[in-house]
Design a protein around this motif. Structure first.
Motif, PDB file in Angstrom:
ATOM      1  N   VAL A  89       0.836  -1.207   0.000  1.00  0.00           N
ATOM      2  CA  VAL A  89       0.000   0.000   0.000  1.00  0.00           C
ATOM      3  C   VAL A  89       0.872   1.258   0.000  1.00  0.00           C
ATOM      4  O   VAL A  89       0.634   2.196  -0.776  1.00  0.00           O
ATOM      5  N   ILE A  90       1.908   1.287   0.847  1.00  0.00           N
ATOM      6  CA  ILE A  90       2.774   2.467   0.938  1.00  0.00           C
ATOM      7  C   ILE A  90       3.528   2.680  -0.371  1.00  0.00           C
ATOM      8  O   ILE A  90       3.650   3.807  -0.875  1.00  0.00           O
ATOM      9  N   THR A  91       4.039   1.583  -0.977  1.00  0.00           N
ATOM     10  CA  THR A  91       4.778   1.708  -2.242  1.00  0.00           C
ATOM     11  C   THR A  91       3.875   2.255  -3.342  1.00  0.00           C
ATOM     12  O   THR A  91       4.250   3.195  -4.072  1.00  0.00           O
ATOM     13  N   ASN A  92       2.689   1.699  -3.482  1.00  0.00           N
ATOM     14  CA  ASN A  92       1.758   2.185  -4.508  1.00  0.00           C
ATOM     15  C   ASN A  92       1.328   3.623  -4.238  1.00  0.00           C
ATOM     16  O   ASN A  92       1.143   4.415  -5.167  1.00  0.00           O
ATOM     17  N   MET A  93       1.199   3.976  -2.960  1.00  0.00           N
ATOM     18  CA  MET A  93       0.807   5.339  -2.606  1.00  0.00           C
ATOM     19  C   MET A  93       1.870   6.342  -3.040  1.00  0.00           C
ATOM     20  O   MET A  93       1.565   7.381  -3.641  1.00  0.00           O
ATOM     21  N   LEU A  94       3.139   6.049  -2.750  1.00  0.00           N
ATOM     22  CA  LEU A  94       4.217   6.954  -3.144  1.00  0.00           C
ATOM     23  C   LEU A  94       4.311   7.081  -4.661  1.00  0.00           C
ATOM     24  O   LEU A  94       4.572   8.168  -5.195  1.00  0.00           O
ATOM     25  N   VAL A  95       4.070   5.985  -5.377  1.00  0.00           N
ATOM     26  CA  VAL A  95       4.127   6.032  -6.843  1.00  0.00           C
ATOM     27  C   VAL A  95       3.029   6.928  -7.404  1.00  0.00           C
ATOM     28  O   VAL A  95       3.266   7.788  -8.257  1.00  0.00           O
ATOM     29  N   ILE A  96       1.802   6.760  -6.934  1.00  0.00           N
ATOM     30  CA  ILE A  96       0.691   7.553  -7.470  1.00  0.00           C
ATOM     31  C   ILE A  96       0.809   9.020  -7.043  1.00  0.00           C
ATOM     32  O   ILE A  96       0.424   9.924  -7.802  1.00  0.00           O
ATOM     33  N   LEU A  97       1.365   9.295  -5.862  1.00  0.00           N
ATOM     34  CA  LEU A  97       1.588  10.679  -5.463  1.00  0.00           C
ATOM     35  C   LEU A  97       2.649  11.337  -6.339  1.00  0.00           C
ATOM     36  O   LEU A  97       2.526  12.508  -6.720  1.00  0.00           O
ATOM     37  N   LYS A  98       3.686  10.585  -6.680  1.00  0.00           N
ATOM     38  CA  LYS A  98       4.712  11.122  -7.572  1.00  0.00           C
ATOM     39  C   LYS A  98       4.138  11.392  -8.950  1.00  0.00           C
ATOM     40  O   LYS A  98       4.443  12.417  -9.577  1.00  0.00           O
ATOM     41  N   GLN A 103       5.221  16.221  -4.429  1.00  0.00           N
ATOM     42  CA  GLN A 103       6.597  15.918  -4.051  1.00  0.00           C
ATOM     43  C   GLN A 103       6.699  15.847  -2.535  1.00  0.00           C
ATOM     44  O   GLN A 103       6.477  16.851  -1.848  1.00  0.00           O
ATOM     45  N   VAL A 104       7.016  14.686  -2.011  1.00  0.00           N
ATOM     46  CA  VAL A 104       7.180  14.499  -0.564  1.00  0.00           C
ATOM     47  C   VAL A 104       8.451  13.693  -0.321  1.00  0.00           C
ATOM     48  O   VAL A 104       8.779  12.787  -1.081  1.00  0.00           O
ATOM     49  N   GLN A 105       9.159  14.052   0.723  1.00  0.00           N
ATOM     50  CA  GLN A 105      10.341  13.317   1.150  1.00  0.00           C
ATOM     51  C   GLN A 105       9.967  12.480   2.361  1.00  0.00           C
ATOM     52  O   GLN A 105      10.119  12.890   3.506  1.00  0.00           O
ATOM     53  N   ALA A 106       9.409  11.314   2.087  1.00  0.00           N
ATOM     54  CA  ALA A 106       8.899  10.464   3.161  1.00  0.00           C
ATOM     55  C   ALA A 106       9.559   9.097   3.097  1.00  0.00           C
ATOM     56  O   ALA A 106       9.845   8.580   2.014  1.00  0.00           O
ATOM     57  N   VAL A 107       9.804   8.524   4.273  1.00  0.00           N
ATOM     58  CA  VAL A 107      10.383   7.184   4.378  1.00  0.00           C
ATOM     59  C   VAL A 107       9.241   6.171   4.472  1.00  0.00           C
ATOM     60  O   VAL A 107       8.341   6.324   5.304  1.00  0.00           O
ATOM     61  N   PRO A 108       9.221   5.137   3.596  1.00  0.00           N
ATOM     62  CA  PRO A 108       8.110   4.175   3.637  1.00  0.00           C
ATOM     63  C   PRO A 108       7.937   3.514   4.991  1.00  0.00           C
ATOM     64  O   PRO A 108       6.821   3.243   5.421  1.00  0.00           O
ATOM     65  N   GLY A 109       9.053   3.260   5.695  1.00  0.00           N
ATOM     66  CA  GLY A 109       8.932   2.621   7.005  1.00  0.00           C
ATOM     67  C   GLY A 109       8.189   3.485   8.012  1.00  0.00           C
ATOM     68  O   GLY A 109       7.448   2.976   8.858  1.00  0.00           O
ATOM     69  N   LYS A 110       8.383   4.818   7.933  1.00  0.00           N
ATOM     70  CA  LYS A 110       7.674   5.715   8.852  1.00  0.00           C
ATOM     71  C   LYS A 110       6.213   5.866   8.453  1.00  0.00           C
ATOM     72  O   LYS A 110       5.352   6.056   9.313  1.00  0.00           O
ATOM     73  N   GLY A 116       3.191  10.526  12.698  1.00  0.00           N
ATOM     74  CA  GLY A 116       4.509  11.133  12.710  1.00  0.00           C
ATOM     75  C   GLY A 116       4.660  12.200  11.635  1.00  0.00           C
ATOM     76  O   GLY A 116       3.719  12.577  10.923  1.00  0.00           O
ATOM     77  N   ASP A 117       5.904  12.713  11.513  1.00  0.00           N
ATOM     78  CA  ASP A 117       6.188  13.795  10.572  1.00  0.00           C
ATOM     79  C   ASP A 117       5.917  13.382   9.133  1.00  0.00           C
ATOM     80  O   ASP A 117       5.342  14.152   8.359  1.00  0.00           O
ATOM     81  N   SER A 118       6.328  12.176   8.743  1.00  0.00           N
ATOM     82  CA  SER A 118       6.186  11.752   7.346  1.00  0.00           C
ATOM     83  C   SER A 118       4.717  11.672   6.951  1.00  0.00           C
ATOM     84  O   SER A 118       4.321  12.141   5.869  1.00  0.00           O
ATOM     85  N   VAL A 119       3.889  11.104   7.811  1.00  0.00           N
ATOM     86  CA  VAL A 119       2.452  11.001   7.510  1.00  0.00           C
ATOM     87  C   VAL A 119       1.831  12.383   7.377  1.00  0.00           C
ATOM     88  O   VAL A 119       1.069  12.663   6.437  1.00  0.00           O
ATOM     89  N   CYS A 120       2.173  13.297   8.294  1.00  0.00           N
ATOM     90  CA  CYS A 120       1.622  14.654   8.244  1.00  0.00           C
ATOM     91  C   CYS A 120       2.104  15.397   6.999  1.00  0.00           C
ATOM     92  O   CYS A 120       1.336  16.146   6.378  1.00  0.00           O
ATOM     93  N   GLN A 121       3.366  15.192   6.600  1.00  0.00           N
ATOM     94  CA  GLN A 121       3.874  15.845   5.393  1.00  0.00           C
ATOM     95  C   GLN A 121       3.141  15.350   4.151  1.00  0.00           C
ATOM     96  O   GLN A 121       2.779  16.137   3.269  1.00  0.00           O
ATOM     97  N   VAL A 122       2.912  14.036   4.062  1.00  0.00           N
ATOM     98  CA  VAL A 122       2.206  13.483   2.903  1.00  0.00           C
ATOM     99  C   VAL A 122       0.792  14.045   2.812  1.00  0.00           C
ATOM    100  O   VAL A 122       0.346  14.515   1.759  1.00  0.00           O
ATOM    101  N   LEU A 123       0.057  14.021   3.927  1.00  0.00           N
ATOM    102  CA  LEU A 123      -1.317  14.528   3.908  1.00  0.00           C
ATOM    103  C   LEU A 123      -1.362  16.026   3.633  1.00  0.00           C
ATOM    104  O   LEU A 123      -2.219  16.508   2.884  1.00  0.00           O
ATOM    105  N   ASN A 124      -0.424  16.788   4.223  1.00  0.00           N
ATOM    106  CA  ASN A 124      -0.398  18.225   4.022  1.00  0.00           C
ATOM    107  C   ASN A 124      -0.143  18.572   2.558  1.00  0.00           C
ATOM    108  O   ASN A 124      -0.853  19.390   1.962  1.00  0.00           O
TER     109      ASN A 124
END
Length: 405
Positions: A89-98, A103-110, A116-124
């Motif tokens: 789910v996270i991998t497909n999410m980053l691909v479709i967002l790209k 543009q987000v600098q997020a770590v899939p593990g986070k 956390g910060d990565s989730v808030c950055q993606v949603l923001n």
């Protein structure tokens, strides 16, 4: 009703809290309470994604469903399911967002944690892109006109006859004071005798002693509060003086640095032009070799596919050969097997033996019958002679002999 708020784990994450607060504001602009929220997915708290919730699975599900809903607002379809693996789910999410330009600098593990910060950055970032695409624009703020009264000057050196803050009349008491003053003025107009000079009957020494006793209580001490406007004004004046003193020197240094940077930039441009002119032929050779390498790689790919097909065909032929070999081995083992021939020979021998025995028995039986006939013949001859006479017996003998012949 808001979703259950996550409990902080002793870490104050200011950036995540600020992003989470902006996320809630943007979601409210998109009317998510009526378009997204359900009985299970309730409206967010302003710290929901900043800290870990008591139910991490629900928190991660809320995050993914919120992303799916935001993507649907910009006509994008999420290619994952609710029951897929979180890593997928996270991998497909980053691909479709790209692909959507977010543009987000997020770590899939986070992101897998769901907070956390990565989730808030993606949603923001995603919600900002959604607001931009739906044509939402922030308007300039409007402030109501409020008549601000000028503040009276305060004499900080005043000590005597000063009124403390606790003794100041309230808003409700001002009208009463004004009414009393008006009454006093009316009474003074009526009685002019009250305007005479008052004569004090108090001893001046006692008066001075009383003044010294209460002067410390009547003295106003201005609090040294950083939020007080006089402190701000004083600090602003000090900063202005520092800027006026430091600005000329800083301006000269910046102008000198700017000129040096301009000269360095001009030298870099000159060197770049020289390198381009000197290495133009090499760059052309490099491009040609790159094209040749591309062609060779293409040929290699095609030949590799041919080799793979031939290997598959060879494998199939080898399997057929193995089947044929197995059939040949079975047939050869059947042909070289002499056991049936031996059995047939034994059967023939038994048949011959049985045949000989039968022939012997037949001979014995024939011989026995012959002997029996020979024994019965004289008796029959005598019977015939006794009944029919000799002539007929002779004729019978001749007939018998003829038949025997």
């Amino acid at each position: 009703m808001a979703a259950p708020e996550a409990k902080p784990e002793g870490v104050y994450n200011a950036e995540a809290l600020q992003l989470n607060d902006e996320i809630v504001d943007m979601l409210m602009l998109l009317d998510y309470e009526s378009r997204f929220c359900t009985k299970e997915l309730k409206p967010l708290a302003r710290t929901f994604f900043a800290y870990q919730a008591q139910n991490p699975a629900h928190q991660f599900k809320y995050f993914t469903q919120l992303v799916v809903w935001a993507l649907s607002l910009i006509k994008l379809q999420a290619d994952w399911d609710e029951y897929d693996d979180p890593n997928t789910v996270i991998t497909n999410m980053l691909v479709i967002l790209k692909d959507a330009g977010v543009q987000v600098q997020a770590v899939p593990g986070k992101l897998k944690a769901g907070y956390g910060d990565s989730v808030c950055q993606v949603l923001n970032a995603l919600l900002k892109e959604v607001l931009r695409r739906v044509g939402f624009e922030y308007g300039a703020p409007t402030y109501p006109d409020e008549g601000l009264a000028d503040e009276a000057d305060v004499d900080s050196d005043a000590e005597i006859q000063s009124v403390g803050e606790d003794e100041m009349p309230g808003d409700g008491e001002e009208d009463d004071l004004m009414y009393q003053e008006n009454e006093v003025k009316k009474a003074a107009d009526d009685d002019e005798d009250d305007h005479q000079v008052l004569q004090a009957k108090v001893d001046p020494k006692e008066w001075l002693l009383e003044v010294e006793r209460v002067s410390s209580k009547l003295k106003i001490t201005m609090p040294n509060d950083s939020k007080e406007w006089r402190t701000h004004l004083q600090q602003t004046k000090g900063y202005k003086q520092v800027i006026e003193n430091q600005f000329p020197t800083s301006k000269a240094q910046l102008e000198k640095l700017g000129s040096q940077l301009s000269q360095a930039l001009e030298r870099i441009k000159g060197k770049e032009a020289f390198i381009n002119s000197q290495f133009d032929q090499r760059a052309l050779d490099y491009r040609q070799q790159q094209e040749e390498l591309t062609q060779v790689q293409t040929q290699y790919t095609e030949l590799n596919e041919v080799v793979m097909n031939l290997q598959i065909e060879l494998k199939n032929v080898g399997e057929e050969l193995e089947v044929v070999k197995n059939d040949m081995e079975e047939k050869s083992s059947t042909v070289t097997d002499t056991a049936p021939i031996v059995k047939m020979k034994d059967a023939f021998k038994r048949l011959r033996t049985d045949t000989r025995q039968l022939e012997v028995r037949i001979g014995v039986v024939s011989h026995t019958l012959m002997q029996a006939k020979l024994r019965q013949r004289p008796q029959e001859d005598q019977k015939h002679r006794g009944v029919y006479g000799d002539s007929r017996a002779n004729a019978d003998d001749d007939q018998y002999d003829d038949n025997d012949a």
